[in-house]
Write a protein that holds these residues in place. Sequence first.
Motif, PDB file in Angstrom:
ATOM      1  N   ALA A 165     -54.223  64.779  17.985  1.00 34.40           N
ATOM      2  CA  ALA A 165     -53.880  63.387  19.605  1.00 34.40           C
ATOM      3  C   ALA A 165     -55.221  62.928  19.978  1.00 34.40           C
ATOM      4  O   ALA A 165     -54.839  61.722  19.623  1.00 34.40           O
ATOM      5  N   LEU A 166     -55.552  63.558  20.631  1.00 31.14           N
ATOM      6  CA  LEU A 166     -55.995  63.448  22.118  1.00 31.14           C
ATOM      7  C   LEU A 166     -57.342  62.949  21.383  1.00 31.14           C
ATOM      8  O   LEU A 166     -57.694  61.359  21.950  1.00 31.14           O
ATOM      9  N   ALA A 167     -57.970  63.490  20.431  1.00 30.97           N
ATOM     10  CA  ALA A 167     -59.520  63.369  19.587  1.00 30.97           C
ATOM     11  C   ALA A 167     -58.753  61.788  18.811  1.00 30.97           C
ATOM     12  O   ALA A 167     -59.759  60.572  18.845  1.00 30.97           O
ATOM     13  N   LEU A 168     -57.917  61.552  18.441  1.00 32.40           N
ATOM     14  CA  LEU A 168     -57.815  60.069  17.731  1.00 32.40           C
ATOM     15  C   LEU A 168     -57.802  58.949  18.800  1.00 32.40           C
ATOM     16  O   LEU A 168     -58.165  57.803  19.265  1.00 32.40           O
ATOM     17  N   ARG A 169     -57.015  59.625  20.603  1.00 31.47           N
ATOM     18  CA  ARG A 169     -56.653  58.220  21.046  1.00 31.47           C
ATOM     19  C   ARG A 169     -57.846  57.835  21.477  1.00 31.47           C
ATOM     20  O   ARG A 169     -58.126  56.342  21.754  1.00 31.47           O
ATOM     21  N   TYR A 170     -59.050  58.978  22.022  1.00 26.26           N
ATOM     22  CA  TYR A 170     -59.856  58.355  22.375  1.00 26.26           C
ATOM     23  C   TYR A 170     -60.544  58.082  22.064  1.00 26.26           C
ATOM     24  O   TYR A 170     -61.922  57.507  22.311  1.00 26.26           O
ATOM     25  N   VAL A 171     -60.798  58.326  20.480  1.00 30.97           N
ATOM     26  CA  VAL A 171     -61.971  57.605  19.412  1.00 30.97           C
ATOM     27  C   VAL A 171     -61.359  56.214  19.127  1.00 30.97           C
ATOM     28  O   VAL A 171     -61.826  55.426  19.001  1.00 30.97           O
ATOM     29  N   ILE A 172     -60.242  55.110  19.873  1.00 28.10           N
ATOM     30  CA  ILE A 172     -59.783  54.536  19.559  1.00 28.10           C
ATOM     31  C   ILE A 172     -60.317  53.642  20.659  1.00 28.10           C
ATOM     32  O   ILE A 172     -60.688  52.403  20.452  1.00 28.10           O
ATOM     33  N   VAL A 173     -60.390  54.316  21.875  1.00 28.34           N
ATOM     34  CA  VAL A 173     -59.949  53.650  23.007  1.00 28.34           C
ATOM     35  C   VAL A 173     -61.821  52.873  22.988  1.00 28.34           C
ATOM     36  O   VAL A 173     -62.036  52.687  23.630  1.00 28.34           O
ATOM     37  N   PHE A 174     -63.018  54.053  22.298  1.00 29.12           N
ATOM     38  CA  PHE A 174     -64.609  54.263  22.220  1.00 29.12           C
ATOM     39  C   PHE A 174     -64.002  53.092  22.257  1.00 29.12           C
ATOM     40  O   PHE A 174     -65.015  52.260  21.962  1.00 29.12           O
ATOM     41  N   PHE A 175     -63.670  52.311  20.618  1.00 24.27           N
ATOM     42  CA  PHE A 175     -64.461  51.609  19.818  1.00 24.27           C
ATOM     43  C   PHE A 175     -63.248  50.527  20.147  1.00 24.27           C
ATOM     44  O   PHE A 175     -63.740  48.537  20.169  1.00 24.27           O
ATOM     45  N   TYR A 176     -62.460  50.292  20.478  1.00 15.73           N
ATOM     46  CA  TYR A 176     -61.499  48.837  20.726  1.00 15.73           C
ATOM     47  C   TYR A 176     -61.613  48.732  22.327  1.00 15.73           C
ATOM     48  O   TYR A 176     -60.856  48.044  22.848  1.00 15.73           O
ATOM     49  N   GLY A 177     -61.596  49.783  23.738  1.00 12.79           N
ATOM     50  CA  GLY A 177     -61.459  49.563  24.981  1.00 12.79           C
ATOM     51  C   GLY A 177     -59.694  50.187  25.295  1.00 12.79           C
ATOM     52  O   GLY A 177     -58.944  50.790  24.044  1.00 12.79           O
ATOM     53  N   GLU A 178     -60.291  49.941  26.494  1.00 15.55           N
ATOM     54  CA  GLU A 178     -58.012  50.517  26.911  1.00 15.55           C
ATOM     55  C   GLU A 178     -57.249  49.179  27.068  1.00 15.55           C
ATOM     56  O   GLU A 178     -56.398  49.643  27.263  1.00 15.55           O
TER      57      GLU A 178
END
Length: 354
Positions: A165-178
């Motif tokens: 869950a944490l890995a998926l969430r911050y992969v999304i943050v890496f590409f799309y921002g917060e």
Amino acid sequence: MEQWFGVLLLLGLGVLLVDLVRRLAVGELRTGTFSIFLWRGLVDGLIIALAAVGLSMTYAILRFANFSHGDLVTTGAFTGWTAAYVVGGIGIAEMGSRILLNADRGTSARELDMHLFGAPLAIVLGLVIAAVGTILVALAIDRVVYRRMRNAGGIPLLIASVGIALALRYVIVFFYGEHTRGVTRSSPRFEHDLVFWTESLHVHQSTLVVVGLTLIFGLHLLLQYTKLGKAMRAMADNRDLALITGIPTERVILMTWIIGAGLTGMAGYLIVLEQETLSFNTGWFLLLLIFSAVILGGIGSIYGAIAGGLIIGIATNVSLVWISGDLTEVAAFTLMILILILRPSGIFGGVETA
């Protein structure tokens, strides 16, 4: 002690129901307003139900609580709306801005006219890609992580799912921002002459209801009238017996991920269509309600997950009669506690089958 607590909660619920009838009878609560609460409860309930079905299927077949499920909801939302922007923005905005969902402020939902009537092809295609993208991510996770831990037990799998869950969430943050972004325009509306409904009809909400009910009905047909559905029910009842009788268990697990992840991804996409905004925490904030729906309906019961989702959606909206919008989730969790005290196995008796 628990029984007395349950009785007190039940009495409190009875008092609220009597008060609701009184408010409607004396005109303190208009019928039109109440019908809007019910409608919005159905909309929210269908979103929760679609996502809860995937979680319940995972538990019924694989016997573990998948805490990465909320981030699969977010994955579906981002993949689907990225596809919608790529298609809907052809000839209007640069590809980089469309792929990143306006992360660079180079395009906008208004510029792309991103609503059902303005970009119907893009939005329909986005729904399909949301399902496909979430399925591919879920299958990759299962192949790399869960399959290797299949016999490790529920606790190790649960812990692994938290890490995923944490890995998926911050992969999304890496590409799309917060930052939270608006990805659709306000829903078109239909005016009507219904005396019991004071609000115009939202096209996006109506679309969500039609799609949600269609998917649930299709799932019912699959579970009850197909060979795959019977195999899934048999494996949920007794995996070892299903293996002995010749049911291809790995194939059933594969189809469980495909169906569950597809519904989850579409739920994520549809919630953004209705709410108009998207964030990397979209699914995470929904996860507690999803788990509540699964527990309320009976862990492992797909029909229970659907019923639990609808009950929670309606309860959170009808509670607006008495409490402010910031506290509506309290009503849902109170109702869940009440049912679990009176019926610990959930509404559907805790059957661990489809």
